[in-house]
Design an enzyme around this catalytic site. Structure first.
Site, PDB file in Angstrom:
ATOM      1  N   GLY A  39       0.816  -1.216   0.000  1.00 55.37           N
ATOM      2  CA  GLY A  39       0.000   0.000   0.000  1.00 55.37           C
ATOM      3  C   GLY A  39       0.847   1.263   0.000  1.00 55.37           C
ATOM      4  O   GLY A  39       2.072   1.223   0.168  1.00 55.37           O
ATOM      5  N   GLY A  66      -3.507  -2.644  -2.669  1.00 58.83           N
ATOM      6  CA  GLY A  66      -2.066  -2.385  -2.781  1.00 58.83           C
ATOM      7  C   GLY A  66      -1.601  -2.608  -4.212  1.00 58.83           C
ATOM      8  O   GLY A  66      -2.324  -3.194  -5.027  1.00 58.83           O
ATOM      9  N   LEU A 115      -0.677  -1.944   9.267  1.00 59.96           N
ATOM     10  CA  LEU A 115      -0.980  -0.852   8.330  1.00 59.96           C
ATOM     11  C   LEU A 115      -1.847  -1.346   7.176  1.00 59.96           C
ATOM     12  O   LEU A 115      -1.949  -0.668   6.156  1.00 59.96           O
ATOM     13  CB  LEU A 115       0.330  -0.258   7.773  1.00 59.96           C
ATOM     14  CG  LEU A 115       1.414   0.201   8.761  1.00 59.96           C
ATOM     15  CD1 LEU A 115       2.595   0.815   8.007  1.00 59.96           C
ATOM     16  CD2 LEU A 115       0.890   1.224   9.749  1.00 59.96           C
ATOM     17  N   SER A 150      -5.043  -1.721   5.489  1.00 62.36           N
ATOM     18  CA  SER A 150      -6.474  -1.447   5.360  1.00 62.36           C
ATOM     19  C   SER A 150      -6.726  -0.537   4.169  1.00 62.36           C
ATOM     20  O   SER A 150      -6.056   0.477   4.037  1.00 62.36           O
ATOM     21  CB  SER A 150      -7.023  -0.761   6.613  1.00 62.36           C
ATOM     22  OG  SER A 150      -8.382  -0.423   6.413  1.00 62.36           O
ATOM     23  N   TYR A 193     -15.512   1.600   7.716  1.00 61.61           N
ATOM     24  CA  TYR A 193     -14.119   2.004   7.988  1.00 61.61           C
ATOM     25  C   TYR A 193     -14.010   2.637   9.372  1.00 61.61           C
ATOM     26  O   TYR A 193     -13.187   2.224  10.199  1.00 61.61           O
ATOM     27  CB  TYR A 193     -13.683   2.979   6.898  1.00 61.61           C
ATOM     28  CG  TYR A 193     -12.239   3.422   6.968  1.00 61.61           C
ATOM     29  CD1 TYR A 193     -11.200   2.524   6.787  1.00 61.61           C
ATOM     30  CD2 TYR A 193     -11.920   4.764   7.183  1.00 61.61           C
ATOM     31  CE1 TYR A 193      -9.874   2.936   6.824  1.00 61.61           C
ATOM     32  CE2 TYR A 193     -10.601   5.187   7.217  1.00 61.61           C
ATOM     33  CZ  TYR A 193      -9.578   4.272   7.038  1.00 61.61           C
ATOM     34  OH  TYR A 193      -8.274   4.687   7.075  1.00 61.61           O
ATOM     35  N   LYS A 231     -12.059   0.905  12.501  1.00 60.88           N
ATOM     36  CA  LYS A 231     -10.846   1.494  13.084  1.00 60.88           C
ATOM     37  C   LYS A 231     -11.042   1.766  14.578  1.00 60.88           C
ATOM     38  O   LYS A 231     -10.106   1.619  15.374  1.00 60.88           O
ATOM     39  CB  LYS A 231     -10.479   2.787  12.357  1.00 60.88           C
ATOM     40  CG  LYS A 231      -9.876   2.560  10.985  1.00 60.88           C
ATOM     41  CD  LYS A 231      -8.510   1.866  11.063  1.00 60.88           C
ATOM     42  CE  LYS A 231      -7.830   1.748   9.732  1.00 60.88           C
ATOM     43  NZ  LYS A 231      -6.630   0.905   9.768  1.00 60.88           N
ATOM     44  N   ARG A 238      -9.159   9.256  -3.974  1.00 57.88           N
ATOM     45  CA  ARG A 238      -9.091  10.348  -2.996  1.00 57.88           C
ATOM     46  C   ARG A 238      -8.782  11.662  -3.689  1.00 57.88           C
ATOM     47  O   ARG A 238      -8.354  11.712  -4.839  1.00 57.88           O
ATOM     48  CB  ARG A 238      -8.080  10.007  -1.903  1.00 57.88           C
ATOM     49  CG  ARG A 238      -8.717   9.054  -0.897  1.00 57.88           C
ATOM     50  CD  ARG A 238      -7.780   8.626   0.182  1.00 57.88           C
ATOM     51  NE  ARG A 238      -6.893   7.579  -0.263  1.00 57.88           N
ATOM     52  CZ  ARG A 238      -6.104   6.882   0.533  1.00 57.88           C
ATOM     53  NH1 ARG A 238      -6.106   7.130   1.821  1.00 57.88           N
ATOM     54  NH2 ARG A 238      -5.319   5.929   0.057  1.00 57.88           N
TER      55      ARG A 238
HETATM   56  N1  UDP Z   1     -13.382  15.232  -2.935  1.00 62.79           N
HETATM   57  C1  UDP Z   1     -13.684  16.051  -4.007  1.00 62.79           C
HETATM   58  N2  UDP Z   1     -13.410  15.588  -5.270  1.00 62.79           N
HETATM   59  C2  UDP Z   1     -12.836  14.375  -5.507  1.00 62.79           C
HETATM   60  C3  UDP Z   1     -12.515  13.546  -4.401  1.00 62.79           C
HETATM   61  C4  UDP Z   1     -12.812  14.009  -3.119  1.00 62.79           C
HETATM   62  O1  UDP Z   1     -14.205  17.168  -3.843  1.00 62.79           O
HETATM   63  O2  UDP Z   1     -12.612  14.053  -6.689  1.00 62.79           O
HETATM   64  C5  UDP Z   1     -13.630  15.744  -1.560  1.00 62.79           C
HETATM   65  C6  UDP Z   1     -14.413  14.822  -0.651  1.00 62.79           C
HETATM   66  O3  UDP Z   1     -15.802  15.028  -0.803  1.00 62.79           O
HETATM   67  C7  UDP Z   1     -13.907  15.242   0.709  1.00 62.79           C
HETATM   68  C8  UDP Z   1     -12.451  15.651   0.453  1.00 62.79           C
HETATM   69  O4  UDP Z   1     -12.379  15.905  -0.945  1.00 62.79           O
HETATM   70  O5  UDP Z   1     -14.602  16.366   1.190  1.00 62.79           O
HETATM   71  C9  UDP Z   1     -11.446  14.588   0.834  1.00 62.79           C
HETATM   72  O6  UDP Z   1     -11.857  13.389   0.254  1.00 62.79           O
HETATM   73  P1  UDP Z   1     -10.974  12.069   0.231  1.00 62.79           P
HETATM   74  O7  UDP Z   1     -11.739  11.055  -0.578  1.00 62.79           O
HETATM   75  O8  UDP Z   1      -9.603  12.383  -0.217  1.00 62.79           O
HETATM   76  O9  UDP Z   1     -10.848  11.558   1.729  1.00 62.79           O
HETATM   77  P2  UDP Z   1     -11.647  11.814   3.091  1.00 62.79           P
HETATM   78  O10 UDP Z   1     -10.899  12.858   3.803  1.00 62.79           O
HETATM   79  O11 UDP Z   1     -13.066  12.246   2.790  1.00 62.79           O
HETATM   80  O12 UDP Z   1     -11.614  10.488   3.755  1.00 62.79           O
END
Ligand code: UDP
Length: 334
Positions: A30, A56, A95, A97, A167, A171, A208
């Site tokens: 990962g 991963g 680590l 997950s 999740y 956790k 993300r």
């Molecule tokens: N987000 C976004 N556009 C994307 C992906 C994520 O606006 O293409 C936003 C999501 O709604 C959140 C923030 O970015 O408010 C962080 O999202 P991420 O999926 O990175 O992780 P999180 O902190 O929510 O677990």
């Protein structure tokens, strides 16, 4: 056995070398774990990596395999561990997950199993080997926080049946299990709560926000901001996070530590920042905000900083450029 303490006020004592030590890393293929693995290999440790490749990447294992002291086993830690009866293990880093919100819908049961059955198997191994155990928890244990910024003594605001619960609750369970092994059996445990992290070795299609935005910006496609983009996150570059993990591992306190970078950005500013930093022609579009998306998130790092010299070093601009370079070099479609 009674709880071993361990002195929360005692300063971190970092080893000069890890020669002669063995570090077992669950989830070694990962993003964060493969960076941790390389850090300990460079300090001279033997590193044993485990992964089932559910999220991963084999690329990460290939990169680690250039180190002579890296050993890898493909396995599901929640089903069974390899036979370590003749292996000395000094540190066990839990680590493994999946951690991206897109995984929460796709593989919720695997996420719950690795953080419950998987964590328990690793704790049993730590008990058997007399190894120090570190559990990677998350800022998600705070849920959609009602206090801001978040300190370790905040107990959180989590929806137990929402789309993120597989999740968040898993956790929280992993933290409870870790503390129970510490209290009941005296296992030497540590817990970290990882806030948003990005950097090389992330999958570009991980889902993300940072890999999405970098990928979109590099292809001059629209950046997809969910909701109005006023929600905030605090982004830590992975080398700073690895340094924080190392400091917690060599602390003397089994209770949770926040780790990350406290610089807080709205998501819309993050999008604008990445477009500028990468000189992209992309525009911004808005898509619906996912349910239970936390509105604000920023770690208070006082607890770790009171006992160590930990301080994030990498600026957001440098971190974004390094990550973009990595994606360009390793391809953007996996
Ligand atoms: N987000 C976004 N556009 C994307 C992906 C994520 O606006 O293409 C936003 C999501 O709604 C959140 C923030 O970015 O408010 C962080 O999202 P991420 O999926 O990175 O992780 P999180 O902190 O929510 O677990």
């Amino acid at each position: 056995m009674s709880e071993i303490i361990i002195d929360p006020k005692r300063r971190v004592e970092l080893p000069a070398t890890m020669e002669g030590k063995t570090v077992l890393i669950a989830g070694a293929a990962g993003f964060v774990p493969s960076n941790v693995a390389e850090f300990y290999l460079k300090l001279g440790a033997k590193v044993i990596g485990l992964d089932n490749f559910i999220t991963g990447s084999r690329i990460n294992v290939t990169l680690l395999s250039k180190y002579e002291k890296f050993e890898f086993h493909e396995c599901n830690v929640y089903e069974s561990l390899p036979d370590f009866s003749n292996t000395k293990i000094d540190y066990i880093l839990s680590l493994a997950s999946p951690a991206s919100p897109i995984d929460f819908a796709k593989i919720p049961l695997e996420i719950m199993r690795v953080n419950s059955e998987g964590t328990m198997k690793l704790l049993e191994l730590a008990k058997e080997k007399g190894a120090r155990f570190l559990e990677a928890s998350t800022s998600e244990v705070y849920g959609d926080p009602e206090i801001h910024p978040q300190k370790e003594d905040y107990v959180g605001h989590v929806n137990p049946i929402g789309p993120r619960s597989c999740y968040d609750e898993a956790k929280r369970f992993a933290e409870a299990m870790t503390m129970s092994y510490h209290r009941k059996y005296g296992v030497d445990t540590r817990i970290i709560r990882i806030f948003n992290t990005y950097g090389p070795r992330m999958r570009p299609n991980d889902g993300r926000v940072i890999p999405n935005f970098i990928n979109q910006a590099l292809k001059n496609e629209d950046l997809t901001v969910y909701g109005d983009g006023t929600q905030t996150r605090s982004f830590c570059f992975v080398s700073d996070l690895v340094n924080a993990i190392h400091n917690v591992l060599f602390s003397f306190d089994p209770t949770p530590f926040n780790i990350g970078n406290p610089d807080e950005y709205t998501v819309i500013d993050t999008a604008r920042f990445i477009i500028d930093a990468l000189g992209s022609k992309s525009k911004i579009v808005h898509l619906p905000l996912p349910k239970d998306d936390p509105k604000r998130r920023r770690p208070v790092l006082d607890k770790l900083q009171a006992i160590s010299d930990y301080k994030p070093q990498v600026s957001f601009k440098d971190g974004i450029e390094k990550t973009a370079k990595y994606f360009q070099e390793h391809g953007m479609d996996y």
